[in-house]
Design a protein around this motif. Structure first.
Motif, PDB file in Angstrom:
ATOM      1  N   ARG A  48      34.597  56.131   8.003  1.00  7.07           N
ATOM      2  CA  ARG A  48      34.028  57.479   7.837  1.00  7.07           C
ATOM      3  C   ARG A  48      34.147  58.318   9.096  1.00  7.07           C
ATOM      4  NH1 ARG A  48      32.807  61.793   8.156  1.00  7.07           N
ATOM      5  NH2 ARG A  48      31.054  62.984   7.283  1.00  7.07           N
ATOM      6  N   ALA A  96      33.705  50.272  16.954  1.00  5.34           N
ATOM      7  CA  ALA A  96      33.496  48.836  16.770  1.00  5.34           C
ATOM      8  C   ALA A  96      32.717  48.252  17.949  1.00  5.34           C
ATOM      9  CB  ALA A  96      34.836  48.127  16.601  1.00  5.34           C
ATOM     10  N   THR A 131      42.941  48.819   8.216  1.00  2.44           N
ATOM     11  CA  THR A 131      41.519  48.909   7.868  1.00  2.44           C
ATOM     12  C   THR A 131      40.908  47.535   7.625  1.00  2.44           C
ATOM     13  OG1 THR A 131      42.138  49.262   5.542  1.00  2.44           O
ATOM     14  CG2 THR A 131      41.711  51.223   6.889  1.00  2.44           C
ATOM     15  N   HIS A 132      41.678  46.486   7.905  1.00  5.02           N
ATOM     16  CA  HIS A 132      41.200  45.101   7.823  1.00  5.02           C
ATOM     17  C   HIS A 132      40.716  44.724   6.425  1.00  5.02           C
ATOM     18  CE1 HIS A 132      41.596  45.066  12.160  1.00  5.02           C
ATOM     19  NE2 HIS A 132      40.803  46.119  12.242  1.00  5.02           N
ATOM     20  N   THR A 133      41.402  45.243   5.418  1.00  2.00           N
ATOM     21  CA  THR A 133      41.136  44.839   4.037  1.00  2.00           C
ATOM     22  C   THR A 133      41.798  43.487   3.790  1.00  2.00           C
ATOM     23  OG1 THR A 133      41.189  47.171   3.414  1.00  2.00           O
ATOM     24  CG2 THR A 133      41.347  45.578   1.632  1.00  2.00           C
ATOM     25  N   GLY A 149      29.109  48.743  17.655  1.00  4.21           N
ATOM     26  CA  GLY A 149      28.440  48.027  16.583  1.00  4.21           C
ATOM     27  C   GLY A 149      28.519  48.704  15.225  1.00  4.21           C
ATOM     28  N   ALA A 150      29.450  49.650  15.047  1.00  2.00           N
ATOM     29  CA  ALA A 150      29.572  50.342  13.771  1.00  2.00           C
ATOM     30  C   ALA A 150      30.121  49.410  12.697  1.00  2.00           C
ATOM     31  CB  ALA A 150      30.488  51.554  13.914  1.00  2.00           C
ATOM     32  N   SER A 151      29.675  49.610  11.463  1.00  2.00           N
ATOM     33  CA  SER A 151      30.158  48.809  10.344  1.00  2.00           C
ATOM     34  C   SER A 151      31.558  49.265   9.950  1.00  2.00           C
ATOM     35  CB  SER A 151      29.212  48.933   9.152  1.00  2.00           C
ATOM     36  OG  SER A 151      29.217  50.270   8.658  1.00  2.00           O
ATOM     37  N   LYS A 152      32.183  48.502   9.038  1.00  2.00           N
ATOM     38  CA  LYS A 152      33.531  48.839   8.589  1.00  2.00           C
ATOM     39  C   LYS A 152      33.545  50.191   7.891  1.00  2.00           C
ATOM     40  CE  LYS A 152      37.326  47.077   5.752  1.00  2.00           C
ATOM     41  NZ  LYS A 152      37.784  45.969   4.873  1.00  2.00           N
ATOM     42  N   LEU A 153      32.537  50.443   7.073  1.00  2.00           N
ATOM     43  CA  LEU A 153      32.453  51.722   6.371  1.00  2.00           C
ATOM     44  C   LEU A 153      32.243  52.870   7.348  1.00  2.00           C
ATOM     45  CD1 LEU A 153      32.415  53.165   3.630  1.00  2.00           C
ATOM     46  CD2 LEU A 153      29.934  52.776   3.544  1.00  2.00           C
ATOM     47  N   GLN A 154      31.436  52.669   8.362  1.00  2.00           N
ATOM     48  CA  GLN A 154      31.213  53.704   9.365  1.00  2.00           C
ATOM     49  C   GLN A 154      32.478  53.986  10.174  1.00  2.00           C
ATOM     50  OE1 GLN A 154      27.862  51.821  11.314  1.00  2.00           O
ATOM     51  NE2 GLN A 154      26.399  53.281  10.409  1.00  2.00           N
ATOM     52  N   ARG A 155      33.268  52.964  10.447  1.00  2.00           N
ATOM     53  CA  ARG A 155      34.525  53.172  11.168  1.00  2.00           C
ATOM     54  C   ARG A 155      35.502  53.998  10.332  1.00  2.00           C
ATOM     55  NH1 ARG A 155      33.743  47.621  12.553  1.00  2.00           N
ATOM     56  NH2 ARG A 155      35.411  46.955  11.125  1.00  2.00           N
TER      57      ARG A 155
END
Length: 288
Positions: free
Chosen positions: A204, A193, A121-123, A196-202
């Protein structure tokens, strides 16, 4: 060519047999060594086993068929055997509430921590390893050890049991959850990705639909585990039916030990059946 294949097959088969024998010898050696260090003695267990069955026989209530349905003042009746049911039934209900509350809280916390601790999740690595270390510590400490510490801090009651179950469940579920996330497919993630989805959208819309059934299944399983554990936590004063069981054991009220155990067995069986049907209905979409 057939001769070459047969020779190769025999080599592989011989290697597998040799490996199986070596691993078996290693496991037997470890088992015997651990038993020697722990002073495990089969002879002592064999000699002491009859005492265990003697205790079980002591807990069998004395019931008389002719007096079975007499009032609670008549010894040998069901009412006389279950005279503490008005006390025990609320304690069973308290134990169920304890397990449910601890499970709900731990599932919510573990879900958030799992997405932060998963490797895909690229944390940030520092945050990911900090969470993994924390949850490893939480699940390493047994519920009973947590309960003893919380009883010393907060006193006897349901709060120590709730905190002990919630902390241990959070540690266990977080590990199960982030491993489920790490095994999920990354194709939907790459697609979102690229759009253009954000990290939170990915998280979710790509990860969550894949891991939701697994999360629900683990959560239902943990609910069953927490109810069983909460009956044990009562032995150290952490509330619930376990406290009643411990009191009866200490006071040698053998008939009440048996009915308390019977209540626990019945409720655990019903909970297992209900949660199993509910899990299949929610996860698999099948009618219970």
């Amino acid at each position: 060519m057939n001769n070459d294949f047969e020779r190769y097959y025999q080599q592989i088969k011989g290697r597998q047999k040799r490996d199986a024998l070596l691993w078996s010898l290693l496991l037997v050696t470890l088992y015997l060594g651990a038993g020697h260090i722990a002073e495990f003695d089969l002879h002592t267990i064999w000699e002491s086993l009859p005492h265990f069955f003697d205790y079980l026989l002591e807990t069998v209530p004395v019931l008389h068929w002719s007096l079975l349905f007499a009032d609670g003042r008549t010894e040998g009746s069901l009412a006389y055997w279950g005279y503490r049911l008005p006390i025990q039934l609320p304690l069973i209900w308290e134990t169920l509430q304890l397990a449910l509350a601890a499970t709900l809280l731990s599932v919510m916390v573990a879900t958030v921590l799992a997405f932060l601790a998963a490797g895909n999740t690229h944390t940030p690595a520092s945050l990911r390893y900090a969470i993994r270390t924390l949850v490893a510590f939480l699940r390493t400490m047994p519920e009973l050890a947590w309960a003893v510490m919380f009883v010393m801090a907060f006193g006897i009651g349901a709060i120590p049991g709730f905190l002990a179950l919630a902390l241990h469940s959070t540690g266990s579920l977080t590990k199960l959850f982030y491993e489920a996330i790490e095994t999920s497919s990354d194709k939907p993630v790459r697609g979102l990705a690229a759009a253009g989805a954000s990290k939170l959208q990915r998280m979710r819309f790509a990860y969550w639909p894949q891991v939701k059934p697994i999360f629900l299944s683990y959560s239902f399983m943990r609910m069953e585990v927490n109810f069983r554990s909460s009956t044990i936590l009562g032995l150290v004063g952490a509330g619930g039916i376990g406290q009643e069981l411990m009191t009866n054991i200490k006071l040698d009220r053998y008939d009440q030990v048996s009915i308390t155990l019977l209540l626990i067995i019945v409720v655990v069986s019903l909970l297992d059946t209900f949660s199993g049907h509910l899990r299949r209905w929610v996860v698999e979409g099948k009618q219970a």
